[in-house]
Design a protein around this motif. Structure first.
Motif, PDB file in Angstrom:
ATOM      1  N   LEU A 127       1.097  -0.999  -0.122  1.00 39.06           N
ATOM      2  CA  LEU A 127       0.075   0.025   0.890  1.00 39.06           C
ATOM      3  C   LEU A 127       0.537   1.451  -0.208  1.00 39.06           C
ATOM      4  O   LEU A 127       0.362   2.118  -0.133  1.00 39.06           O
ATOM      5  N   TYR A 128       2.033   0.924   0.566  1.00 40.22           N
ATOM      6  CA  TYR A 128       2.898   2.411   0.836  1.00 40.22           C
ATOM      7  C   TYR A 128       3.313   2.317  -0.277  1.00 40.22           C
ATOM      8  O   TYR A 128       3.591   3.476  -0.647  1.00 40.22           O
ATOM      9  N   ASP A 129       3.748   1.344  -1.238  1.00 40.33           N
ATOM     10  CA  ASP A 129       4.143   2.053  -2.358  1.00 40.33           C
ATOM     11  C   ASP A 129       3.174   2.551  -3.399  1.00 40.33           C
ATOM     12  O   ASP A 129       3.586   3.701  -4.511  1.00 40.33           O
ATOM     13  N   SER A 130       2.154   2.149  -3.705  1.00 43.40           N
ATOM     14  CA  SER A 130       1.349   2.527  -3.885  1.00 43.40           C
ATOM     15  C   SER A 130       1.018   3.745  -3.748  1.00 43.40           C
ATOM     16  O   SER A 130       0.915   5.134  -4.811  1.00 43.40           O
ATOM     17  N   GLY A 131       0.618   4.537  -2.626  1.00 42.42           N
ATOM     18  CA  GLY A 131      -0.009   5.812  -2.205  1.00 42.42           C
ATOM     19  C   GLY A 131       1.391   6.480  -2.849  1.00 42.42           C
ATOM     20  O   GLY A 131       1.112   7.948  -3.010  1.00 42.42           O
ATOM     21  N   LEU A 132       2.883   6.186  -2.758  1.00 46.80           N
ATOM     22  CA  LEU A 132       3.525   7.595  -3.224  1.00 46.80           C
ATOM     23  C   LEU A 132       3.156   7.050  -4.061  1.00 46.80           C
ATOM     24  O   LEU A 132       3.532   8.168  -4.883  1.00 46.80           O
ATOM     25  N   SER A 133       3.159   6.562  -5.596  1.00 52.10           N
ATOM     26  CA  SER A 133       3.243   6.380  -6.534  1.00 52.10           C
ATOM     27  C   SER A 133       1.997   7.521  -6.931  1.00 52.10           C
ATOM     28  O   SER A 133       1.667   8.079  -8.061  1.00 52.10           O
ATOM     29  N   LEU A 134       0.911   7.166  -6.579  1.00 49.70           N
ATOM     30  CA  LEU A 134      -0.352   8.325  -6.949  1.00 49.70           C
ATOM     31  C   LEU A 134      -0.081   9.311  -6.541  1.00 49.70           C
ATOM     32  O   LEU A 134      -0.769  10.266  -6.799  1.00 49.70           O
ATOM     33  N   THR A 135       0.638   9.847  -5.538  1.00 51.81           N
ATOM     34  CA  THR A 135       1.474  11.412  -5.656  1.00 51.81           C
ATOM     35  C   THR A 135       1.401  11.800  -7.145  1.00 51.81           C
ATOM     36  O   THR A 135       1.717  13.095  -7.182  1.00 51.81           O
ATOM     37  N   SER A 136       1.784  10.981  -7.894  1.00 56.29           N
ATOM     38  CA  SER A 136       2.475  11.491  -9.295  1.00 56.29           C
ATOM     39  C   SER A 136       3.459  13.046  -9.034  1.00 56.29           C
ATOM     40  O   SER A 136       4.112  13.272  -9.179  1.00 56.29           O
ATOM     41  N   TYR A 137       2.812  13.555 -10.001  1.00 54.43           N
ATOM     42  CA  TYR A 137       3.512  14.458 -10.762  1.00 54.43           C
ATOM     43  C   TYR A 137       3.371  15.782  -9.227  1.00 54.43           C
ATOM     44  O   TYR A 137       4.303  17.251  -9.246  1.00 54.43           O
ATOM     45  N   VAL A 138       2.493  15.799  -8.530  1.00 52.91           N
ATOM     46  CA  VAL A 138       2.859  16.431  -6.743  1.00 52.91           C
ATOM     47  C   VAL A 138       3.755  16.783  -6.651  1.00 52.91           C
ATOM     48  O   VAL A 138       5.041  17.198  -6.216  1.00 52.91           O
ATOM     49  N   GLY A 139       3.961  14.981  -5.996  1.00 53.19           N
ATOM     50  CA  GLY A 139       5.483  14.295  -5.463  1.00 53.19           C
ATOM     51  C   GLY A 139       6.718  14.509  -6.437  1.00 53.19           C
ATOM     52  O   GLY A 139       7.528  14.870  -5.525  1.00 53.19           O
ATOM     53  N   LEU A 140       6.268  14.533  -7.588  1.00 52.05           N
ATOM     54  CA  LEU A 140       7.942  15.212  -7.993  1.00 52.05           C
ATOM     55  C   LEU A 140       8.276  16.425  -7.814  1.00 52.05           C
ATOM     56  O   LEU A 140       9.314  17.009  -7.894  1.00 52.05           O
ATOM     57  N   ALA A 141       7.163  17.231  -7.957  1.00 50.67           N
ATOM     58  CA  ALA A 141       7.363  19.021  -7.611  1.00 50.67           C
ATOM     59  C   ALA A 141       8.359  19.136  -6.090  1.00 50.67           C
ATOM     60  O   ALA A 141       8.847  20.203  -5.998  1.00 50.67           O
ATOM     61  N   ALA A 142       7.593  18.108  -5.311  1.00 53.21           N
ATOM     62  CA  ALA A 142       7.846  18.355  -3.850  1.00 53.21           C
ATOM     63  C   ALA A 142       9.408  18.199  -3.922  1.00 53.21           C
ATOM     64  O   ALA A 142       9.923  18.619  -2.766  1.00 53.21           O
ATOM     65  N   LEU A 143      10.242  17.350  -4.169  1.00 52.44           N
ATOM     66  CA  LEU A 143      11.429  17.138  -4.671  1.00 52.44           C
ATOM     67  C   LEU A 143      11.811  17.767  -5.308  1.00 52.44           C
ATOM     68  O   LEU A 143      13.175  18.516  -4.886  1.00 52.44           O
ATOM     69  N   ALA A 144      11.769  18.812  -6.626  1.00 51.36           N
ATOM     70  CA  ALA A 144      12.476  19.777  -7.621  1.00 51.36           C
ATOM     71  C   ALA A 144      12.499  20.128  -6.653  1.00 51.36           C
ATOM     72  O   ALA A 144      13.125  21.895  -6.654  1.00 51.36           O
ATOM     73  N   LEU A 145      10.952  21.289  -5.781  1.00 54.78           N
ATOM     74  CA  LEU A 145      10.706  22.360  -5.367  1.00 54.78           C
ATOM     75  C   LEU A 145      11.683  22.733  -4.288  1.00 54.78           C
ATOM     76  O   LEU A 145      12.107  23.255  -3.085  1.00 54.78           O
ATOM     77  N   GLY A 146      12.194  21.399  -3.243  1.00 58.81           N
ATOM     78  CA  GLY A 146      12.945  21.163  -1.742  1.00 58.81           C
ATOM     79  C   GLY A 146      11.694  20.724  -0.639  1.00 58.81           C
ATOM     80  O   GLY A 146      12.107  21.275   0.683  1.00 58.81           O
ATOM     81  N   ARG A 147      10.213  21.342  -1.199  1.00 60.82           N
ATOM     82  CA  ARG A 147       9.703  21.437  -0.158  1.00 60.82           C
ATOM     83  C   ARG A 147       8.087  21.208  -0.532  1.00 60.82           C
ATOM     84  O   ARG A 147       7.944  20.769  -2.030  1.00 60.82           O
TER      85      ARG A 147
END
Length: 397
Positions: free
Chosen positions: A206-226
């Protein structure tokens, strides 16, 4: 075009043993069942699946939760904690193409239903395990719960407005997406088995799927550092795009490019907003959202919703009313799509079409143990043996 029959469905002839409970595993099983597989749902002979006690009752022993993930299945009331019950499950698994389980770590092995044993007896078996966290990690023993994972994976941090606390999804999104991902992986493993003759062990967390579901917003958090700023029903990167209030109710408006934006400004009578260089591009509109949004909101609240939707659609701008759940289910759009099936209780139909025809709801969500006798008879047990097992609580139905 002739209606789709069970024999026409892509997974006709595939047999699935569904030992899972609640939502993620059963959703995977339902996807396979919708596509034509014969899915045997094993439930405790007295309690049944946990979800038979959740939500709104639809009939004695059935609820909206249970019905939503168990259409097109057959129910076998079987106590896997007994040696006879576990042995019957192994005998069924020997003739199956797929097995789905979500026992706690080590639980399936203790019952003699683990991957190593069953795949040795049935090398072609595609075995799908659903858990909360990866099986070889430090949290493998933790139970998996959708809401917990929504919090841990950052999903709740996506929803709501900046001034509000984190907000969960309105449905168990992690469970449902995990089930969908699991079905995709099972189908891929079945395709590979066609080439190799051997099954695979599909492992879902479930945790892996939850992270996957963040999709482009999750990657934006990595790019922004926040964390990206939460914007409620607006879009974090596209303006104007979201839920708005017309004079008499809410609607969704999605202005996806600069040409649509200029036409949108004409519809609301504010060509000056199109001429402003700060708003000429989406990047500019995003930067100046705080100045633009109030101007748009003020104009929209002056226009009746029906008239606004008509004008926007005429201008080629995607939009639609915001409906209540009951309103959406009872709408003419839903009826025309054929998405509701009226049986013992209403259930949704599969959400896809094959050659223009929606796969049928062949079986309503089963009552507890409804198909026990038929399934055990198929296994070769006679009526006296089945009656003896029932008298001793090994099976029910």
């Amino acid at each position: 075009m002739e209606p789709t029959t069970e024999q026409d469905l892509p997974l006709s002839g595939i047999r699935v043993l569904d030992l899972s409970r609640v939502l993620a595993g059963p959703w995977c099983g339902q996807v396979l069942a919708d596509l034509g597989a014969d899915v045997i749902k094993v439930e405790h002979p007295e309690r049944g699946d946990d979800t038979r006690d959740w939500g709104v009752a639809t009939s004695p022993g059935n609820t909206t939760y249970f019905d939503s993930v168990n259409r097109n299945k057959r129910s076998l009331g079987l106590d896997l904690a007994t040696e006879e019950g576990a042995d019957l499950a192994r005998r069924i698994a020997a003739g199956c193409d797929v097995l789905i389980q979500n026992f706690k770590r080590g639980g399936a092995d203790k019952l003699g239903l683990g991957y190593a044993r069953l795949s040795a007896e049935n090398p072609g078996l595609v075995y799908c395990s659903v858990a909360g966290y990866v099986g070889d990690g430090p949290e493998a023993d933790r139970p998996g719960y959708d809401l917990v994972v929504q919090g841990e994976s950052g999903l709740m941090a996506l929803n709501g407005r900046p001034e509000e606390p984190p907000l969960k999804f309105g449905v168990a999104a992690v469970d449902l997406f995990t089930g969908q991902y699991a079905a995709q992986a099972v189908l891929a493993a079945l395709l590979q088995r066609h080439r190799t003759g051997r099954g695979r062990h599909v492992e879902m967390a479930l945790y892996d799927s939850g992270l996957s579901l963040t999709s482009y917003v999750g990657l934006a958090a990595l790019a922004l550092g926040r964390d990206p700023e939460r914007v409620g029903n607006a879009h974090p990167a596209i303006v104007p795009y979201g839920v708005f209030e017309a004079a008499d109710g809410p609607l969704v408006i999605t202005v996806g490019n600069n040409g649509q934006y200029r036409r949108f400004c004409t519809v609301i009578g504010r060509e000056d907003l199109a001429a402003d260089p700060d708003f000429a591009t989406n990047l500019g509109r995003s930067r100046h959202r705080a100045r633009l949004a109030p101007e748009i909101d003020r104009e929209l609240t002056r226009i009746p919703r029906a008239a606004l939707i008509e004008a926007l659609r005429a201008a080629g701008i995607p939009c639609g009313e915001v409906a209540g759940l009951h309103e959406a289910f009872r709408s003419e759009r839903t009826a025309q799509a054929g998405m509701l099936h009226a049986g013992r209780s209403p259930v949704l139909a599969p959400p896809y079409r094959l050659d223009g025809d929606r796969p049928p709801v062949r079986r309503p969500p089963p009552s507890l143990g409804e198909h026990t006798d038929a399934l055990l008879t198929e296994l070769g047990l006679d009526s006296e043996h089945i009656a003896d097992l029932r008298a001793r609580g090994v099976v029910a139905g």
